[in-house]
Design a protein around this motif. Structure first.
Motif, PDB file in Angstrom:
ATOM      1  N   ASP A   1      49.884  34.087  42.000  1.00  0.00           N
ATOM      2  CA  ASP A   1      49.594  35.368  41.362  1.00  0.00           C
ATOM      3  C   ASP A   1      50.855  36.225  41.371  1.00  0.00           C
ATOM      4  OD1 ASP A   1      47.018  34.503  41.084  1.00  0.00           O
ATOM      5  OD2 ASP A   1      46.221  35.699  42.718  1.00  0.00           O
TER       6      ASP A   1
ATOM      7  N   ARG B   1      48.359  35.028  36.565  1.00  0.00           N
ATOM      8  CA  ARG B   1      48.051  33.882  37.428  1.00  0.00           C
ATOM      9  C   ARG B   1      48.680  32.652  36.799  1.00  0.00           C
ATOM     10  NH1 ARG B   1      42.557  34.176  39.500  1.00  0.00           N
ATOM     11  NH2 ARG B   1      43.643  35.299  41.139  1.00  0.00           N
TER      12      ARG B   1
ATOM     13  N   PHE C   1      44.611  38.297  34.685  1.00  0.00           N
ATOM     14  CA  PHE C   1      43.290  38.300  35.310  1.00  0.00           C
ATOM     15  C   PHE C   1      42.942  39.680  35.827  1.00  0.00           C
ATOM     16  CE2 PHE C   1      46.122  37.473  38.843  1.00  0.00           C
ATOM     17  CZ  PHE C   1      45.541  38.075  39.930  1.00  0.00           C
TER      18      PHE C   1
ATOM     19  N   ILE D   1      41.761  42.051  38.687  1.00  0.00           N
ATOM     20  CA  ILE D   1      41.925  42.032  40.141  1.00  0.00           C
ATOM     21  C   ILE D   1      40.581  42.043  40.863  1.00  0.00           C
ATOM     22  CG2 ILE D   1      42.836  43.304  42.122  1.00  0.00           C
ATOM     23  CD1 ILE D   1      45.012  44.373  40.246  1.00  0.00           C
TER      24      ILE D   1
ATOM     25  N   THR E   1      37.396  41.177  39.743  1.00  0.00           N
ATOM     26  CA  THR E   1      36.498  40.033  39.528  1.00  0.00           C
ATOM     27  C   THR E   1      37.192  38.690  39.712  1.00  0.00           C
ATOM     28  OG1 THR E   1      36.964  39.886  37.150  1.00  0.00           O
ATOM     29  CG2 THR E   1      35.162  41.357  37.857  1.00  0.00           C
ATOM     30  N   GLN E   2      38.536  38.699  39.692  1.00  0.00           N
ATOM     31  CA  GLN E   2      39.347  37.484  39.755  1.00  0.00           C
ATOM     32  C   GLN E   2      39.151  36.580  38.527  1.00  0.00           C
ATOM     33  OE1 GLN E   2      41.710  36.563  42.330  1.00  0.00           O
ATOM     34  NE2 GLN E   2      41.438  38.766  42.588  1.00  0.00           N
TER      35      GLN E   2
END
Length: 67
Positions: A2, A13, A27, A29, A31-32
Motif C-alpha cells: 500500500d 495498492r 482503494f 481506506i 472499507t479496504q
C-alpha cells in the motif's frame, strides 16, 4: 504493498506476482475495497532527504527480504 502520498486523494495498492507488478488499484481506506484500476502513477516524495550509498544498499537488501 500500500502506497500513501499527500499528493493523491486515495492510496494505491500494488499487488505482485513474484517480482512482477500484477495490478495497481486505488482503494478506500475504511472499507479496504478497490475503487479504480490504474495503469501507473507518479510517486512524489513526502520529504527530502539524502541517502548514502551504504544506506541505499541496506534499504534495498531489506526490501528484497520483505518481498
Amino acid at each position: 504493498m500500500d502506497v500513501f502520498s499527500y499528493s493523491y486523494e486515495k492510496p494505491y495498492r500494488i499487488t505482485f506476482f513474484g517480482n512482477e507488478v500484477e495490478s495497481i488499484k486505488t482503494f478506500d481506506i475504511e472499507t479496504q475495497l478497490s475503487v479504480d484500476k490504474v495503469k501507473d502513477f507518479q510517486l512524489v516524495s513526502n520529504m527530502n532527504f539524502s541517502v548514502t550509498e551504504a544506506g541505499f544498499l541496506c534499504y534495498s537488501y531489506c526490501l528484497r527480504r520483505v518481498m
